[in-house]
Design a protein around this motif. Sequence first.
Motif: not given
Lengths: 157, 751, 81
Positions: B359-373
């Motif tokens: 898939r395309p390389k992820q880029a940061a999106y507002r507080a990257p990594g936090a919303p999911q967890a």
Amino acid sequence: MSQVHIKTKINGDNIEFLCDPEETLLDILRDKLHLTGTKEGCGTGDCGACSITLDGKLVCSCLVLGAEADNSEISTIEGMSNGEKLHPLQQKFLDHAALQCGVCTPGILVAAKSLLEKNPDPTESEVRYWLAGNLCRCTGYDKIIKAVLDAAKEMRG
Amino acid sequence: MSPLDNTYEKQFKVIGTRPPRPDGIEKVTGKAQYGADLYVPDMLYAKILRSPHPHAKIISIDTSEAEKLDGVKAVITSKDFSKFSENKPSDTLVNCIAHEKALYDGHCVAAVAALSNTIAKSALKLINVEYEILPHVTDVDEAMKTDSPIVNKGYVLENVPKGFSENVTSYYEFGHGDLDNGFNNADLIVERTFKTEAAHQGYIEPHACLASMTPDGKADLWCCTQGHYNVRALCADIMGMESSQLRVTPSEIGGGFGGKTTIFIEPIALALSLKSGKPVKLVMTRDEVFKATGPTVSSSMDVKIGMTKDGIITAGEAHLRYQGGAFPNGTVEMGAQSAFAAYDLKAVRTKGWNVLTNRPKQAAYRAPGAPQAIYAVESVVDELCQKLNLDPLEIRIKNAAKKGTKSSYGPTFDDIGLIATLEAAQKHPHYLAPLAENQGRGLSCGFWFNFGGDTCVTLNVNFDGTIGVTEGNPDIGGSRASISQMAAEELGISYDKVRTIIADTNSLGHNEVTDGSRVTFAVGLATIKAARAAIKEMCKRASLIWGIDEDAVRWENGSAIPAGPNAGQFDPMSIEEIAALSSQTGGPIAGHHEVNAEGAGVSFGVHLADVEVDKETGSTKVIRYTVFQDAGKAIHPSYVEGQMQGGAVQGIGWALNEEYIYGKDGRLQNAGFLDYRIPVASDLPMIEPVILEIPNPGHPYGVRGVGETSIVPPLAAINNAVSRATNIRFSELPLSPPKVLSSLKKELKDG
Amino acid sequence: MVKVRIWGSLQKATDNKEFVEVEAQNFKQLLDNLSLKYPKLKPQITRGVSVAIDGMIYRNSWFTPIKPENEVVLMPYMVGG
């Protein structure tokens, strides 16, 4: 393929241009006439950033061919203010901080103006549905809707 | 910085007001120039050829027919970049243009510059690429298995435990305490697996740039970016240039949200410009934006939490698996640190794996990594409260992290505003408002770290006493207004005497990207310090005129005044008077400040969401939404509210509709705004923002970043609201109508 | 001496010790002496670490002072959007 000769009136001025038959009106406005206030967000009529009016009708200029604009009257964001006097919608967008990045703003202003010409006293719901074709990713629409309602109130006097 | 430098106790005159933004009129009249709005003489138009395959070896690329087409001026492939550097190509370059393999559907393989877009598009059809198709993987759990196709070799860090495929590139573990003991003390344990799909930042302006490069190694680049200094660093490295020779000028930016923190097309335009000898403009289509620029990671997560009957959380555990596309990323560690940050826990453990997919390389999106967890954790906390018949807000207050809490990511918290934020939500009429049938109320906490970083500001005192502030961070949501406000406040003058502009890379020292919620905090801090430097100089000039000691002069309300009765009797000298005499008293006056700003301070938010679920269609409507967030100090409250509202709505979109849909063929099925549905005006109610102001001691006025935290809570707030409205616990996002409807039908069938 | 807390998965590099002690008066000395004492920490330190001193997170300011009484926690380098 030879180019097509088109005569239009844009923001009150007589404008003629040559275009390829497959060129969109959006590309003509931007690439040929350098009226870059009209933005391209998708090119498929989904985002409304390229909203203009064509003979008074609100359209996505990315879905109109340049050649279709022959003998038509076009209004773009560049024609919205009158000299140094802003349109009430423009002023209310500033007063209400209804823009963040501002790239959707020209399309939303053109669309909102078109709404208020048809319906000077819209409800919140009517504004929301009328602007449902204009995507904004920054604001969550809240301040945009308030600005349109406030402008409508002021324009009604 | 000593606490004495901080003035957040004082009464502000300009801070906290809502003046018009300096770039406002340009933006409401269509004059503002964004990435695609610049045209220069003799300019060419570029187009990119992209791989239709998610994973394929590139055997050969024949560009000869395209080059022969009338009006084509240059065609490039990855080979054109090998002459710029002898080093192994960077991930950034390989993401911009595929080298040996195409790694995802939409990966750039070649590019053309021609006299028009029409010619460039025709030329793409004449490029012949021979591919050897390779097996692909787009799902995170599949990609971790030892028999998965390997996406990209050689990236596994020393910290990855055995038992996974080479797609697992890094591993992190955080936490403290005795988990077993904690779970043993629980009266109820809920354990669930969650999934979130990738969401795109969805900025309305596609990536665009205009490059002009000459054979002597000089170049000018105009582009829409969140950080032009970073663009310069990355492009200079790729093009084998010295930084001083590459001037990058940022256009107005039509949204970014993290997605414009890196580069995708800029080196392509530079290489085409060098090869053709002409300026080259390159603008992405929306389809390209979806396929080849950063969405977020998608995730698969297991969360287990134990609670006593009276609502004490006894232990929390989360396992997070994030895929971030074909190149390594550093997202899961942010999620693993954030997951339980809102809670004061005796036993907590989080583990995270970063995974490669086609898939395309992820880029940061507002507080990257936090919303999911946090979505997963907050959903389980809500389920525990519901099952134990406990008030979810009281339980969050009961377990809330506070001063002295050993945080889930290690350090002990100092003053944080979480309990005050929760209490504000508890007192708000929204929390107790009645709900009708098929409606549900959801609640979630959110957390983000925030940071500062490298920052330069120059503040010039013009001869008429007005102020020019030069800063280096693209203004993505009104920051020029808040920077002008802070300069005016510090100098004791009115807002309209200050104009703030954003400099190109050669006009100011390095500035970190507009990210990490850093601009109002860090650029603001540097502006205040620059203003203080200018004030010191102006006091010195007044002291020279008065013939008194420099220390005997102080600054008050925009004027130099004698510091006390012993300094002598002099009328105040205004900034206008001092500026007018600056040539005679030593030359032009300026202040500047360069800093790596630390001390941003973490931030918490609490969201309340009411939804109504249509049981016949599975469609969810948000009917009321309130955001509570600690801003430290709101410099321009309208733009703080805007960040809170905008982030909330992005999170609502992620929760309800937005998702990357990959077919079995590994191709993206919905690369357009029609099928990737971001929220529209008619989907939403007003979003009520409630700003709390608990000063951040790390900033002179108490500012805390506000840009990112607001996207964190909506995922769980919406999930909890829908779950309570339907009495079905959902654990996959988005909660799109077909997904909700099928669960409703299943529930009906199962009774 | 400064007592430093090491995050879970990084404890493999410190002989499974959650807390390690090194001589350091600032962030840079902390990183240098951690690398010397525990060479397996070096790859992560090279990739980037932040440090929390009494709860305040510092990303990379080398000469941030550290005192023996400070709570010092190593963290991965912060990223944002």
